[in-house]
Design a protein around this motif. Structure first.
Motif, mmCIF file in Angstrom:
data_model
loop_
_atom_site.group_PDB
_atom_site.id
_atom_site.type_symbol
_atom_site.label_atom_id
_atom_site.label_comp_id
_atom_site.label_asym_id
_atom_site.label_seq_id
_atom_site.Cartn_x
_atom_site.Cartn_y
_atom_site.Cartn_z
ATOM 1 N N LEU A 29 4.067 -1.142 3.692
ATOM 2 C CA LEU A 29 3.593 0.235 3.529
ATOM 3 C C LEU A 29 4.707 1.073 2.918
ATOM 4 O O LEU A 29 5.870 0.914 3.282
ATOM 5 N N ASP A 30 4.331 1.984 2.038
ATOM 6 C CA ASP A 30 5.341 2.873 1.435
ATOM 7 C C ASP A 30 4.807 4.301 1.432
ATOM 8 O O ASP A 30 3.693 4.552 1.007
ATOM 9 N N GLY A 31 5.571 5.216 2.004
ATOM 10 C CA GLY A 31 5.164 6.622 2.051
ATOM 11 C C GLY A 31 4.376 6.997 3.298
ATOM 12 O O GLY A 31 4.028 8.155 3.499
ATOM 13 N N LEU A 58 0.848 -1.189 0.000
ATOM 14 C CA LEU A 58 0.000 0.000 0.000
ATOM 15 C C LEU A 58 0.886 1.241 0.000
ATOM 16 O O LEU A 58 1.739 1.401 0.870
ATOM 17 N N SER A 59 0.702 2.104 -0.999
ATOM 18 C CA SER A 59 1.497 3.325 -1.122
ATOM 19 C C SER A 59 0.608 4.541 -0.882
ATOM 20 O O SER A 59 -0.403 4.718 -1.561
ATOM 21 N N SER A 60 0.991 5.375 0.089
ATOM 22 C CA SER A 60 0.179 6.559 0.384
ATOM 23 C C SER A 60 0.129 7.504 -0.807
ATOM 24 O O SER A 60 -0.917 8.076 -1.112
ATOM 25 N N LEU A 92 -3.262 8.637 -2.766
ATOM 26 C CA LEU A 92 -3.651 10.037 -2.937
ATOM 27 C C LEU A 92 -3.822 10.389 -4.412
ATOM 28 O O LEU A 92 -4.791 11.039 -4.801
ATOM 29 N N ARG A 93 -2.877 9.915 -5.243
ATOM 30 C CA ARG A 93 -2.991 10.213 -6.679
ATOM 31 C C ARG A 93 -4.222 9.548 -7.298
ATOM 32 O O ARG A 93 -4.853 10.119 -8.180
ATOM 33 N N ALA A 94 -4.584 8.358 -6.810
ATOM 34 C CA ALA A 94 -5.802 7.696 -7.313
ATOM 35 C C ALA A 94 -7.030 8.530 -6.962
ATOM 36 O O ALA A 94 -7.965 8.650 -7.756
HETATM 37 MG MG MG Z 1 5.857 6.775 -4.113
#
Ligand code: MG
Ligand code: ATP
Length: 215
Positions: A87-89, A35-37, A41-43
């Motif tokens: 988790l990333d970001g 899961l990338s924050s 957010l961009r989605a």
């Molecule tokens: Mg990123």
């Protein structure tokens, strides 16, 4: 190798340190859900949700979005995921780290330690496939066909927040707000640091570390 026991990890590092690339390699190699924050957010921006529209100016200005907003978003997505994840970001502030801590115990923090000068050069040559979050770099990780995503063939774009002034602002935000999170996790004894200037050189060390950790 597929993870057998519960394993929860976070990939940290300054903007453009290769969090996305390393995360997707971890996902592929070890079968962890990711899961990338930033992708989340961009989605939201892409599909023009109310939240996405609110967050857009923060992101385009190189500022962090409010802690309560991102924490709620991430924690609610984590509830729908498998018990092991990457988790990333997130977390990017001490308050976010505390929110995560209140809900889950994290096994390992993988910190990608890349010099700021390298990052500045790198972000300006970065191209992103927005729907998937896949990233390419015209210098060290080019797509098979210039300007197109390898998997879908769809066009790649340069992110609005990858302009030089915004990159400088994002690095400032990293120093003041995110570096304290490293200290927070160091004191808990779960911080592991991987230093280098190239993702392809950092990756084998991350892979070896996780193989040991998960075997
Ligand atoms: Mg990123
Ligand atoms: P990388 O290139 O290493 O994947 P990044 O820092 O370039 O990382 P993202 O993680 O995709 O980019 O984040 C993009 C933007 O989204 C951030 O600059 C910030 O505005 C917002 N953002 C992402 N995660 C968070 C968070 N945990 N807290 C607050 N804002 C966030």
């Amino acid at each position: 190798m597929v993870v057998q026991r519960i394993f929860r990890a976070v990939v940290m590092g300054p903007p453009g340190s290769g969090k996305g690339t390393v995360s997707s390699r971890i996902t592929k190699t070890f079968g962890l859900q990711h899961l990338s924050s930033g992708d989340l957010l961009r989605a939201n921006i892409e599909s023009k949700t109310e939240l996405g529209l609110l967050m857009r100016s923060c992101i385009d200005n190189g500022q962090l979005v409010p802690d309560d907003v991102i924490s709620r978003l991430i924690l609610s997505d984590l509830r729908r995921m498998e018990t092991s994840w990457l988790l990333d970001g997130f977390p990017r502030t001490v308050s976010q780290a505390e929110a995560l801590d209140g809900a889950y115990s994290v096994d390992t923090i993988i910190n990608l330690d890349v010099p700021f000068q390298t990052i500045k050069e790198r972000l300006t040559s970065r191209w992103t496939h927005l729907p998937s979050g896949r990233v390419y770099n015209t210098d060290f990780n080019p797509p098979k066909v210039t300007g197109l995503d390898d998997v879908t063939g769809e066009p790649l774009v340069q992110r609005d927040d990858d302009t030089p002034e915004t990159v400088t602002r994002r690095l400032k935000a990293y120093q003041t707000q995110t570096e304290p999170v490293l200290e927070y996790y160091r004191s808990k004894g779960i911080l592991v640091i991987f230093s280098g200037t190239e993702t392809n050189k950092i990756w084998p060390h991350v892979q070896a570390f996780l193989s040991r950790k998960l075997s």
